[in-house]
Design a protein around this motif. Structure first.
Motif, PDB file in Angstrom:
ATOM      1  N   VAL A   1       0.830  -1.256  -0.016  1.00  0.00           N
ATOM      2  CA  VAL A   1       0.061  -0.048  -0.101  1.00  0.00           C
ATOM      3  C   VAL A   1       0.883   1.148  -0.066  1.00  0.00           C
ATOM      4  N   LEU A   2       1.819   1.265   0.619  1.00  0.00           N
ATOM      5  CA  LEU A   2       2.967   2.297   0.818  1.00  0.00           C
ATOM      6  C   LEU A   2       3.508   2.393  -0.656  1.00  0.00           C
ATOM      7  N   ASN A   3       3.766   1.469  -1.366  1.00  0.00           N
ATOM      8  CA  ASN A   3       4.393   1.649  -2.510  1.00  0.00           C
ATOM      9  C   ASN A   3       3.193   2.284  -3.497  1.00  0.00           C
ATOM     10  N   MET A   4       2.087   1.811  -3.537  1.00  0.00           N
ATOM     11  CA  MET A   4       1.034   2.304  -4.279  1.00  0.00           C
ATOM     12  C   MET A   4       0.964   3.838  -4.033  1.00  0.00           C
ATOM     13  N   MET A   5       1.102   4.164  -2.812  1.00  0.00           N
ATOM     14  CA  MET A   5       0.590   5.542  -2.620  1.00  0.00           C
ATOM     15  C   MET A   5       1.581   6.482  -2.803  1.00  0.00           C
ATOM     16  N   ALA A   6       2.878   5.868  -2.946  1.00  0.00           N
ATOM     17  CA  ALA A   6       4.219   6.833  -3.507  1.00  0.00           C
ATOM     18  C   ALA A   6       3.952   7.136  -5.042  1.00  0.00           C
ATOM     19  N   ARG A   7       3.078   6.428  -5.814  1.00  0.00           N
ATOM     20  CA  ARG A   7       3.058   6.630  -7.083  1.00  0.00           C
ATOM     21  C   ARG A   7       1.746   7.581  -7.407  1.00  0.00           C
ATOM     22  N   VAL A   8       0.910   7.910  -6.355  1.00  0.00           N
ATOM     23  CA  VAL A   8      -0.163   8.854  -6.508  1.00  0.00           C
ATOM     24  C   VAL A   8       0.371  10.118  -6.421  1.00  0.00           C
ATOM     25  N   LYS A   9       0.049  11.063  -7.643  1.00  0.00           N
ATOM     26  CA  LYS A   9       0.642  12.347  -7.700  1.00  0.00           C
ATOM     27  C   LYS A   9      -0.527  13.329  -7.396  1.00  0.00           C
ATOM     28  N   THR A  10      -1.810  13.029  -7.501  1.00  0.00           N
ATOM     29  CA  THR A  10      -2.786  14.100  -7.605  1.00  0.00           C
ATOM     30  C   THR A  10      -3.731  13.631  -6.571  1.00  0.00           C
ATOM     31  N   GLN A  11      -4.498  15.063  -6.067  1.00  0.00           N
ATOM     32  CA  GLN A  11      -5.696  14.505  -5.204  1.00  0.00           C
ATOM     33  C   GLN A  11      -6.636  13.605  -5.681  1.00  0.00           C
ATOM     34  N   GLU A  12      -6.947  13.795  -6.973  1.00  0.00           N
ATOM     35  CA  GLU A  12      -7.840  12.875  -7.512  1.00  0.00           C
ATOM     36  C   GLU A  12      -7.539  11.407  -7.622  1.00  0.00           C
ATOM     37  N   GLY A  13      -6.193  10.979  -7.677  1.00  0.00           N
ATOM     38  CA  GLY A  13      -5.759   9.881  -7.555  1.00  0.00           C
ATOM     39  C   GLY A  13      -5.691   9.274  -6.088  1.00  0.00           C
ATOM     40  N   MET A  14      -5.578  10.181  -5.322  1.00  0.00           N
ATOM     41  CA  MET A  14      -5.626   9.569  -3.820  1.00  0.00           C
ATOM     42  C   MET A  14      -7.169   9.403  -3.463  1.00  0.00           C
ATOM     43  N   GLU A  15      -7.949  10.204  -3.917  1.00  0.00           N
ATOM     44  CA  GLU A  15      -9.366   9.925  -3.821  1.00  0.00           C
ATOM     45  C   GLU A  15     -10.055   8.469  -4.371  1.00  0.00           C
ATOM     46  N   ARG A  16      -9.390   8.174  -5.783  1.00  0.00           N
ATOM     47  CA  ARG A  16      -9.671   7.009  -5.939  1.00  0.00           C
ATOM     48  C   ARG A  16      -9.144   5.744  -5.281  1.00  0.00           C
ATOM     49  N   LEU A  17      -7.957   5.902  -4.956  1.00  0.00           N
ATOM     50  CA  LEU A  17      -7.083   4.925  -4.050  1.00  0.00           C
ATOM     51  C   LEU A  17      -7.867   4.563  -2.844  1.00  0.00           C
ATOM     52  N   LYS A  18      -8.442   5.941  -2.280  1.00  0.00           N
ATOM     53  CA  LYS A  18      -9.156   5.508  -1.080  1.00  0.00           C
ATOM     54  C   LYS A  18     -10.577   4.923  -1.135  1.00  0.00           C
ATOM     55  N   GLU A  19     -11.191   5.457  -2.388  1.00  0.00           N
ATOM     56  CA  GLU A  19     -12.321   4.625  -2.804  1.00  0.00           C
ATOM     57  C   GLU A  19     -12.139   3.081  -2.843  1.00  0.00           C
ATOM     58  N   GLN A  20     -11.204   2.769  -3.501  1.00  0.00           N
ATOM     59  CA  GLN A  20     -10.867   1.325  -3.922  1.00  0.00           C
ATOM     60  C   GLN A  20     -10.373   0.593  -2.530  1.00  0.00           C
ATOM     61  N   LEU A  21      -9.953   1.245  -1.573  1.00  0.00           N
ATOM     62  CA  LEU A  21      -9.550   0.601  -0.489  1.00  0.00           C
ATOM     63  C   LEU A  21     -10.605   0.209   0.489  1.00  0.00           C
ATOM     64  N   ALA A  22     -11.768   1.416   0.529  1.00  0.00           N
ATOM     65  CA  ALA A  22     -12.989   1.282   0.970  1.00  0.00           C
ATOM     66  C   ALA A  22     -13.755   0.181   0.645  1.00  0.00           C
ATOM     67  N   ALA A  23     -13.800   0.073  -0.830  1.00  0.00           N
ATOM     68  CA  ALA A  23     -14.605  -1.016  -1.439  1.00  0.00           C
ATOM     69  C   ALA A  23     -14.183  -2.315  -0.973  1.00  0.00           C
ATOM     70  N   PHE A  24     -12.905  -2.315  -0.918  1.00  0.00           N
ATOM     71  CA  PHE A  24     -12.225  -3.740  -0.509  1.00  0.00           C
ATOM     72  C   PHE A  24     -12.637  -4.192   0.702  1.00  0.00           C
ATOM     73  N   TYR A  25     -12.636  -3.317   1.560  1.00  0.00           N
ATOM     74  CA  TYR A  25     -12.780  -3.655   2.949  1.00  0.00           C
ATOM     75  C   TYR A  25     -14.311  -3.792   3.233  1.00  0.00           C
ATOM     76  N   ALA A  26     -15.129  -3.079   2.533  1.00  0.00           N
ATOM     77  CA  ALA A  26     -16.571  -3.338   2.498  1.00  0.00           C
ATOM     78  C   ALA A  26     -16.945  -4.849   2.044  1.00  0.00           C
ATOM     79  N   GLN A  27     -16.338  -5.282   0.850  1.00  0.00           N
ATOM     80  CA  GLN A  27     -16.448  -6.502   0.555  1.00  0.00           C
ATOM     81  C   GLN A  27     -16.136  -7.466   1.353  1.00  0.00           C
ATOM     82  N   MET A  28     -14.894  -7.494   2.467  1.00  0.00           N
ATOM     83  CA  MET A  28     -14.393  -8.083   3.166  1.00  0.00           C
ATOM     84  C   MET A  28     -15.318  -8.212   4.491  1.00  0.00           C
ATOM     85  N   ILE A  29     -15.837  -7.276   4.792  1.00  0.00           N
ATOM     86  CA  ILE A  29     -16.786  -7.389   5.860  1.00  0.00           C
ATOM     87  C   ILE A  29     -18.441  -8.207   5.325  1.00  0.00           C
TER      88      ILE A  29
END
Length: 73
Positions: free
Chosen positions: A14-42
């Motif tokens: 995750v740290l390596n993925m975040m290091a490649r995020v260069k924009t606020q939009e990219g960060m938001e998209r990554l956060k959405e994907q992580l949230a969706a991943f955890y929601a599916q796990m639950i």
């Protein structure tokens, strides 16, 4: 003396993925994907609990009337 933090493989990934995020939009998209991943796990865990019988309609009803808040003085 400072304690050393040791990351597990998932944290490092995750740290390596975040290091490649260069924009606020990219960060938001990554956060959405992580949230969706955890929601599916639950959802998967809740389905497994329901199918095993460890979670059922009775427990849901009990939870509706439970008072789980921490009492403050």
């Amino acid at each position: 003396m400072q304690e050393r933090t040791i990351f597990n493989p998932a944290q490092l990934h995750v740290l390596n993925m975040m290091a490649r995020v260069k924009t606020q939009e990219g960060m938001e998209r990554l956060k959405e994907q992580l949230a969706a991943f955890y929601a599916q796990m639950i959802d998967d865990e809740m389905d497994a609990l329901w199918e095993s019988g460890r979670w059922n309609e009775t427990k849901l009803t009990e939870l509706k009337s439970a008072h789980l808040r921490t009492p403050y003085k």
